[in-house]
Design a protein around this motif. Structure first.
Motif, PDB file in Angstrom:
ATOM      1  N   UNK A 285      41.816   8.387  47.782  1.00 25.98           N
ATOM      2  CA  UNK A 285      41.791   8.450  46.313  1.00 25.98           C
ATOM      3  C   UNK A 285      41.188   9.766  45.810  1.00 25.98           C
ATOM      4  N   UNK A 286      40.353  10.404  46.618  1.00 18.36           N
ATOM      5  CA  UNK A 286      39.757  11.689  46.225  1.00 18.36           C
ATOM      6  C   UNK A 286      40.788  12.809  46.220  1.00 18.36           C
ATOM      7  N   UNK A 287      41.902  12.594  46.928  1.00 20.62           N
ATOM      8  CA  UNK A 287      42.925  13.635  47.019  1.00 20.62           C
ATOM      9  C   UNK A 287      42.626  14.674  48.074  1.00 20.62           C
ATOM     10  N   UNK A 288      41.543  14.510  48.822  1.00 20.30           N
ATOM     11  CA  UNK A 288      41.165  15.471  49.863  1.00 20.30           C
ATOM     12  C   UNK A 288      41.315  14.817  51.228  1.00 20.30           C
ATOM     13  N   UNK A 289      42.086  15.469  52.093  1.00 21.27           N
ATOM     14  CA  UNK A 289      42.309  14.979  53.453  1.00 21.27           C
ATOM     15  C   UNK A 289      41.631  15.953  54.393  1.00 21.27           C
ATOM     16  N   UNK A 290      40.789  15.432  55.283  1.00 19.82           N
ATOM     17  CA  UNK A 290      40.083  16.275  56.258  1.00 19.82           C
ATOM     18  C   UNK A 290      40.578  15.892  57.646  1.00 19.82           C
ATOM     19  N   UNK A 291      41.166  16.845  58.357  1.00 19.88           N
ATOM     20  CA  UNK A 291      41.614  16.633  59.727  1.00 19.88           C
ATOM     21  C   UNK A 291      41.006  17.753  60.552  1.00 19.88           C
ATOM     22  N   UNK A 292      40.002  17.386  61.354  1.00 23.16           N
ATOM     23  CA  UNK A 292      39.233  18.368  62.126  1.00 23.16           C
ATOM     24  C   UNK A 292      38.714  19.437  61.157  1.00 23.16           C
ATOM     25  N   UNK A 293      39.038  20.720  61.385  1.00 24.07           N
ATOM     26  CA  UNK A 293      38.518  21.775  60.507  1.00 24.07           C
ATOM     27  C   UNK A 293      39.478  22.088  59.350  1.00 24.07           C
ATOM     28  N   UNK A 294      40.570  21.334  59.243  1.00 27.32           N
ATOM     29  CA  UNK A 294      41.553  21.549  58.175  1.00 27.32           C
ATOM     30  C   UNK A 294      41.253  20.616  57.004  1.00 27.32           C
ATOM     31  N   UNK A 295      41.174  21.171  55.795  1.00 29.72           N
ATOM     32  CA  UNK A 295      40.958  20.387  54.577  1.00 29.72           C
ATOM     33  C   UNK A 295      42.132  20.611  53.638  1.00 29.72           C
ATOM     34  N   UNK A 296      42.781  19.525  53.238  1.00 31.68           N
ATOM     35  CA  UNK A 296      43.927  19.603  52.341  1.00 31.68           C
ATOM     36  C   UNK A 296      43.530  18.952  51.030  1.00 31.68           C
TER      37      UNK A 296
ATOM     38  N   UNK B 144      41.046  26.136  56.282  1.00 34.96           N
ATOM     39  CA  UNK B 144      40.637  25.978  57.678  1.00 34.96           C
ATOM     40  C   UNK B 144      39.212  26.489  57.721  1.00 34.96           C
ATOM     41  N   UNK B 145      38.266  25.557  57.858  1.00 36.15           N
ATOM     42  CA  UNK B 145      36.866  25.924  57.706  1.00 36.15           C
ATOM     43  C   UNK B 145      36.650  26.316  56.257  1.00 36.15           C
TER      44      UNK B 145
ATOM     45  N   UNK C  59      53.939  19.859  53.859  1.00 42.51           N
ATOM     46  CA  UNK C  59      52.703  19.435  54.526  1.00 42.51           C
ATOM     47  C   UNK C  59      52.194  18.129  53.927  1.00 42.51           C
ATOM     48  N   UNK C  60      52.191  18.033  52.599  1.00 45.72           N
ATOM     49  CA  UNK C  60      51.725  16.829  51.918  1.00 45.72           C
ATOM     50  C   UNK C  60      52.575  15.617  52.293  1.00 45.72           C
ATOM     51  N   UNK C  61      53.890  15.795  52.351  1.00 46.10           N
ATOM     52  CA  UNK C  61      54.785  14.704  52.750  1.00 46.10           C
ATOM     53  C   UNK C  61      54.474  14.234  54.158  1.00 46.10           C
ATOM     54  N   UNK C  62      54.353  15.171  55.087  1.00 46.28           N
ATOM     55  CA  UNK C  62      54.122  14.807  56.488  1.00 46.28           C
ATOM     56  C   UNK C  62      52.757  14.158  56.697  1.00 46.28           C
ATOM     57  N   UNK C  63      51.748  14.609  55.977  1.00 44.03           N
ATOM     58  CA  UNK C  63      50.408  14.038  56.121  1.00 44.03           C
ATOM     59  C   UNK C  63      50.327  12.676  55.443  1.00 44.03           C
ATOM     60  N   UNK C  64      50.924  12.552  54.268  1.00 40.26           N
ATOM     61  CA  UNK C  64      50.817  11.292  53.524  1.00 40.26           C
ATOM     62  C   UNK C  64      51.612  10.164  54.178  1.00 40.26           C
TER      63      UNK C  64
END
Length: 124
Positions: free
Chosen positions: A69-80, A89-90, A104-109
């Motif tokens: 819901x925050x709209x922020x996705x954290x995957x390892x050092x990547x923040x979307x 990245x960092x 990217x948003x489509x594939x992650x979501x």
């Protein structure tokens, strides 16, 4: 169990545990850690398909997209940041075109979901 816990901290993505651990205590633990369903081996492929469809129907009804819901996705050092449409990245910002970010948003979501080329073009 650890993977389920970490995923649940960051996302509401559907999780179906597929395991050989079939004791009632193991099933309860998996579900309490955040799994949407728990399937014990051996299993029928048709049953697994039905369970996947069931979880996806439930997710579609609730409008969950795999994005917090925050709209922020954290995957390892990547923040979307889907609200600002920015990727880091960092502390370094990665510059993406609008089309690249949308892909990217489509594939992650909808992580783990297969797409044909035409489906990707239609969605993005």
């Amino acid at each position: 169990y650890g993977v389920c816990q970490e995923l649940r901290k960051e996302s509401d993505i559907p999780i179906i545990m597929l395991t050989a651990l079939g004791d009632v205590a193991d099933r309860i633990t998996g579900l309490e850690l955040g799994a949407d369903d728990y399937v014990v081996k051996p299993f029928s492929p048709k049953e697994l398909e039905a369970r996947i469809r069931s979880v996806l129907r439930r997710i579609d009804k609730n409008g969950a997209s795999g994005i917090p819901s925050s709209g922020v996705i954290q995957i390892a050092s990547i923040r979307i940041d889907t609200n600002k449409r920015q990727v880091y990245k960092g502390d370094e910002r990665i510059r993406l075109t609008g089309m690249e970010f949308s892909l990217l948003e489509l594939l992650v979501s909808r992580s783990g979901e297969p797409f044909s080329r035409s489906e990707i073009l239609q969605e993005v």
